[in-house]
Design an enzyme around this catalytic site. Structure first.
Site, PDB file in Angstrom:
ATOM      1  N   PHE A   1      -1.147   0.249 -11.077  1.00  0.00           N
ATOM      2  CA  PHE A   1      -1.451  -1.006 -10.639  1.00  0.00           C
ATOM      3  C   PHE A   1      -2.962  -1.581 -11.611  1.00  0.00           C
ATOM      4  O   PHE A   1      -3.330  -2.866 -10.847  1.00  0.00           O
ATOM      5  CB  PHE A   1      -1.900  -1.197  -9.244  1.00  0.00           C
ATOM      6  CG  PHE A   1      -2.755  -0.110  -8.533  1.00  0.00           C
ATOM      7  CD1 PHE A   1      -3.946  -0.025  -8.818  1.00  0.00           C
ATOM      8  CD2 PHE A   1      -2.247   0.975  -7.742  1.00  0.00           C
ATOM      9  CE1 PHE A   1      -4.838   0.990  -8.163  1.00  0.00           C
ATOM     10  CE2 PHE A   1      -2.920   2.049  -7.114  1.00  0.00           C
ATOM     11  CZ  PHE A   1      -4.326   1.942  -7.602  1.00  0.00           C
TER      12      PHE A   1
ATOM     13  N   LYS B   1       0.919  -1.046  -0.011  1.00  0.00           N
ATOM     14  CA  LYS B   1       0.090  -0.063   0.166  1.00  0.00           C
ATOM     15  C   LYS B   1       0.919   1.301  -0.011  1.00  0.00           C
ATOM     16  O   LYS B   1       1.555   1.534   0.893  1.00  0.00           O
ATOM     17  CB  LYS B   1      -0.941   0.006   1.189  1.00  0.00           C
ATOM     18  CG  LYS B   1      -2.082   0.967   1.214  1.00  0.00           C
ATOM     19  CD  LYS B   1      -2.755   0.859   2.181  1.00  0.00           C
ATOM     20  CE  LYS B   1      -3.908   2.147   2.014  1.00  0.00           C
ATOM     21  NZ  LYS B   1      -3.460   3.414   2.075  1.00  0.00           N
TER      22      LYS B   1
ATOM     23  N   ARG C   1      -4.196   8.787  -4.900  1.00  0.00           N
ATOM     24  CA  ARG C   1      -4.655   8.001  -5.680  1.00  0.00           C
ATOM     25  C   ARG C   1      -4.996   9.008  -7.053  1.00  0.00           C
ATOM     26  O   ARG C   1      -5.326  10.105  -7.147  1.00  0.00           O
ATOM     27  CB  ARG C   1      -6.017   7.386  -5.231  1.00  0.00           C
ATOM     28  CG  ARG C   1      -6.698   6.554  -6.384  1.00  0.00           C
ATOM     29  CD  ARG C   1      -6.039   5.273  -6.062  1.00  0.00           C
ATOM     30  NE  ARG C   1      -6.840   4.132  -7.194  1.00  0.00           N
ATOM     31  CZ  ARG C   1      -7.754   3.581  -6.581  1.00  0.00           C
ATOM     32  NH1 ARG C   1      -8.271   3.727  -5.286  1.00  0.00           N
ATOM     33  NH2 ARG C   1      -8.519   2.534  -7.166  1.00  0.00           N
TER      34      ARG C   1
END
Length: 993
Positions: free
Chosen positions: A433, A323, A328
């Site tokens: 990702f 993480k 984001r």
């Protein structure tokens, strides 16, 4: 707008407020047009906001049953009542105005309106404008009450109930001097037009003229709601999700893929017209709401957590990713021959903030940003367009490691100006990702495994600019713990577990993506007892009182009264979590009348804050208190980290209050020397435990048996409780009888027998029928026939099984206290609640649903509390504002401080006359060197600097020099001066100790 113009003229002028009508008609060919002028602005709060607030005040448990009133309305749940209010307002708008609801929607949920720029106005700036508009003396009590809106109502005019509520405090002042007593005549369209003007100006004079216009045409209540809209702090008791759902069944889905209120209102104006399947997918250059990771705290082990990822016997694979501590970000790229470099880029954050201005729109030219100018080779030759999901992080090239997200904006601005592409310093790095769109193909319906293959075929990556985030393929829950320990050791946030068989779901949290974080460290035990030296006033319900406290470490416990170091403290950390209402009351009672307002021009000499030597004002409290008049708090934390915001240069990460140490005087609180010794011991013990754990794990693997290493506790995970009855553990439920009618359903499943064993193991009595015993507690979690019968009689309350577990959990957490039963909470604990008990039980939680008496049970409950805060506060967390605040505290020079002493190897010469003061100086100096990139050596060979005690040199008594080569001799003062100045200073001035 002329109030006397015809309705048709008003409609035409309102349409022009949107801008170029022809351009909008071409972009939205089916957009609706209103037939009549918009409703008055005051209709928003008279018919929507105030009724919603009234229904919220009467909030009650959704499972509770009430008898219908004479008009048949009292049997509505609060949720149903709120829906009726919103539906009535929307129906009135359609009937009296038309189908274009966007003018109202952007004022109802202003935090979701991306078409209007930020105003650049906060509470104090608005207060100064209102003071000027109303022509009141800036030194008057009314002016001070608005400027100091967080302070309690000590001034004659200020009400204590409005402390922490800026809009409420403004209403108190404006209601004394209104130009209008009745509601004004401004329409919703006029207000929108004027707010657009306000968002487009940064001139204080223009802002003043706009506020003066509002003041002349609005009464105090209208102005109060206008202020809430500007601050995006609505507190109306209904979420945007509810409002969107009532406007149109597909509104939330369209908002999730576009983040565009205008589009939602103009494309979905007819509830009968539904979106086609092709219209519900993400599109290029259109910001969407990304999938989120759940924090599965309800399960009690990694094994159950992996089970939630839905592996099958044929495919037991799940993925483990680190993480990342960043922001984001979604990246959109498409071919466009008309722009420099032939490719067009878009960047949006999770909150739909457009970051193309920072990271770049083109590969070349003026609009090539901090990232795009360096990634021309990042994509495959055949890639025409794509949408990537990932995390924007800060990477430090000098140490080749990730840096905390607080430095991201500073690094991006610096890299945007780095036209040469220097391969040093900090830079933004985009770790990808997921791939959601590739060459005109939507990939969200495909599995994560398929999307990953598409990502690897489309993205080649550029080293430390744009990279594919690695993952580990796992097959057993035993593989999680070693990975978690590994990333925690590297100061990472934690892990994300992913189901490779899952599809991508917009704006959802589910068991396909699961966050795993470490629990709070326990090595410090009960030794973190620190004295309170400052207080910060809260807002909202806690306005007017201290909601958080500044804790410090004593500089010298041995100092006597009259000594300059007597009671002197260095700021260490700020704590505001974990306090109950009783805790606040106890602290207030013990410190009443002893607090003093902090004067920045004349700070107290006994309290030193963080920051530069010339201006130590970081984390400045609203009030301060002498340690001898204060209290000692016991706290816990996740870890210790470096920070320039506190005088200690280190602080606690995620500090949390445990208990008030009424048994300790201020002189029993931790000193600097004691904490540094404690920290050193903890670090040494931690290393030893790690080695021992690694040894045990390795042995277990060799034997092909389950690991015997103690599992790492997951933050918020529910503690397992042994249910078979094996004698009483404590007397928690002594004197109580329990009639358990059903199994437990939520948040975890437990059988009726397990619940009965739990009760008996804590000295409770189990019965099998209802009685008139006043100490009887009836427990149920299902609507069985016998349960419904009791509900219909409405003669008793029925408690959920979760109350039993909460009592046990809290008793175990409060090991230093005598176990006590928790008071009932209406929403969480009551399955059926008699009407007479609604009010008292609702008082056991604050306005956000946070209990005054117990710790939060898990992260899901924390999320619920946070969601209530978002509703009350009028919006969600604005990361840009937070980053700006971090920059204000850190400033650009701190980035250099982290490696300003790189390549230094320092040896500290022992002192023959050591004392506490010298030991404290040495420990702080060593920390400065480590934080600044230097190395401490225990031997004299190969050093670059020798630090000698005061009055000594680097020469031994026999005349031989301790060191060889060109090592410099300095005193501790040189290191302290380097740290204060943020750079190396001349050693010659500090060559003696």
């Amino acid at each position: 707008m002329d109030v006397n113009m015809s309705d048709a003229d008003a409609v035409r002028e309102e349409r022009l407020m949107y801008g170029d009508d022809e351009e909008l008609d071409s972009k939205y060919p089916n957009r609706p047009h209103n037939q009549h002028k918009t409703l008055p602005f005051h209709s928003l709060f008279t018919e929507l906001f105030n009724p919603l607030l009234d229904s919220t005040k009467k909030n009650r448990p959704p499972t509770a049953r009430r008898k219908a009133g004479p008009h048949g309305q009292s049997n509505l749940s609060p949720h149903e009542a709120r829906r009726n209010i919103i539906e009535r307002f929307i129906a009135k708008w359609r009937k009296e105005v038309g189908q274009d609801f966007f003018p109202a929607m952007r004022l109802i949920v202003p935090e979701k309106d991306r078409d209007r720029a930020m105003y650049g106005l906060k509470e104090k700036a608005i207060a100064k404008l209102l003071i000027k508009v109303t022509k009141i003396n800036k030194d008057s009590d009314d002016a001070k009450s608005m400027i100091n809106w967080k302070l309690p109502g000590q001034l004659r005019q200020a009400s204590a109930t409005t402390a922490g509520d800026f809009a409420g405090r403004c209403y108190e002042v404006l209601s004394k001097r209104p130009l209008r007593t009745e509601v004004g005549d401004m329409s919703i369209a006029e207000v929108n037009n004027t707010l657009d003007q306000l968002s487009q100006t940064g001139s204080e004079e223009q802002q003043f003229n706009i506020f003066r216009r509002f003041y002349r045409r609005m009464n105090p209540e209208e102005l109060t709601w206008l202020i809430r809209i500007i601050l995006r702090q609505m507190k109306i008791g209904a979420t945007e999700k509810t409002i969107l759902e009532i406007w149109h069944p597909d509104a939330e889905a369209l908002f999730n893929i576009s983040s565009n209120l205008r589009r939602v209102c103009w494309e979905l104006y007819d509830p009968k017209l539904r979106l086609d399947g092709d219209d519900t997918g993400i599109t290029l250059m259109q910001c969407f709401q990304p999938q989120l990771a759940a924090f599965q705290n309800k399960v009690g082990s990694f094994e159950k957590m992996v089970t939630k990822l839905q592996p099958t016997p044929e495919d037991d694979t799940f993925w483990i990713e680190e993480k990342l501590d960043g922001e984001r970000m979604q990246l959109h790229m498409t071919e466009d021959p008309s722009v420099p470099g032939g490719r067009l880029f878009g960047f949006w954050s999770r909150k739909a903030k457009d970051y193309a201005y920072l990271y770049g729109k083109h590969l070349e030219g003026a609009e090539a940003g901090a990232l795009t100018r360096f990634i021309s080779d990042a994509f495959g030759r055949n890639v025409r367009n794509c949408i990537l999901d990932g995390e924007m992080i800060t990477w430090d090239m000098d140490v080749d490691h990730i840096v905390g997200f607080g430095t991201l904006k500073t690094a991006a601005i610096s890299e945007k100006e780095n036209v040469t592409g220097t391969n040093t310093g900090q830079r933004p790095l985009f770790r990808v990702f997921d791939c959601l769109y590739l060459n005109d193909k939507l990939l969200t319906p495909y599995t994560l495994r398929d999307r990953r293959r598409a990502l690897q075929s489309a993205v080649k990556g550029v080293h430390r600019r744009l990279e594919i985030h690695p993952y580990k393929e796992a097959h057993s829950y035993t593989e999680i713990e070693p990975e978690l320990r590994k990333v925690v050791a590297e100061a990472s946030e934690g892990l994300v577990l992913k189901n490779p068989r899952s599809m991508y779901r917009l704006n959802e949290r589910n068991d396909d993506w699961v966050k795993v974080k470490p629990e709070y460290m326990s090595e410090f035990g009960e030794s973190l007892d620190c004295v309170v030296v400052g207080g910060y006033f809260g807002s909202g319900r806690r306005g007017g009182a201290h909601s958080s406290f500044l804790c410090g470490l004593l500089v010298n416990k041995k100092a006597k009264e009259g000594d300059p170091e007597f009671e002197k403290c260095y700021s260490f950390f700020k704590v505001g979590g974990g306090f109950s209402r009783e805790d606040y009351a106890n602290i207030r009672g013990r410190t009443e009348g002893k607090w003093k307002d902090w004067d920045p021009k004349r700070p107290p000499p006994i309290i030193e804050l963080g920051g530069h030597h010339e201006n130590r004002q970081h984390e400045r409290p609203d009030q301060w208190i002498r340690p001898s008049d204060s209290v000692v708090l016991e706290c816990k934390a996740a870890s210790v980290e470096g920070s320039d915001k506190f005088r200690m240069r280190i602080t606690l990460r995620f500090p949390r209050f445990k208990q008030l140490r009424t048994d300790k005087r201020w002189t029993d609180a931790l000193s600097i020397t004691e904490f540094m010794e404690l920290k050193a011991n903890v670090e040494r013990e931690h290393e030893e435990k790690e080695k021992e754990q690694e040894f045990k794990i390795e042995q277990s693997r060799r034997k092909r048996a389950r690991t015997t290493a103690k599992p790492l506790t997951v933050a918020g995970a529910e503690r397992s409780v042994d249910t078979p009855y094996a004698g009483p553990k404590d007397n928690l439920f002594a004197g109580l009888s329990f009639y358990i009618m059903t199994d437990q359903i939520d948040p975890t499943k437990r059988s009726k027998a397990d619940l009965e064993n739990l009760v008996k193991s804590h000295c409770g009595k189990v019965v099998q029928r209802e009685s008139s015993d006043e100490n009887l507690i009836i427990v149920a979690d299902k609507h069985l026939v016998k349960v419904k019968s009791l509900e219909k009689r409405d003669t008793c309350n029925i408690v959920k099984p979760v109350w039993i577990l909460d009592c046990i959990r809290q008793a175990e957490a409060d090991t230093a206290s005598i176990p006590y039963m928790l008071p009932f909470e209406a929403n969480r604990h009551m399955f059926h609640l008699k009407e007479a008990d609604e009010g008292p039980y609702e008082q056991n939680v604050d306005e956000y649903g946070d209990s005054y008496a117990r710790d939060l049970a898990d992260v899901e409950e924390l999320k619920t509390v946070f969601s209530h805060m978002a509703n009350v506060a009028g919006g969600r967390f604005d990361k840009k504002i937070f980053l700006d605040q971090l920059e204000d505290h850190g400033s650009s020079f701190f980035d250099l401080k982290t490696h300003m002493l790189s390549n230094m190897k320092v040896y500290f010469k022992p002192s023959d006359h050591e004392d506490d003061s010298w030991n404290m100086q040495v420990m702080l100096a060593k920390n400065y060197i480590k934080f600044a990139g230097g190395t401490i050596l225990g031997v004299r060979k190969g050093v670059t600097h020798v630090v000698v005690p005061k009055g000594e040199t680097a020469v031994d008594e026999d005349g031989d020099v301790d060191v060889t080569g060109l090592a410099r001799t300095v005193g501790v003062g040189w290191i302290e001066r380097c740290w204060e100045e943020g750079t190396r200073v001349d050693e010659e001035r500090y060559q003696w100790g």
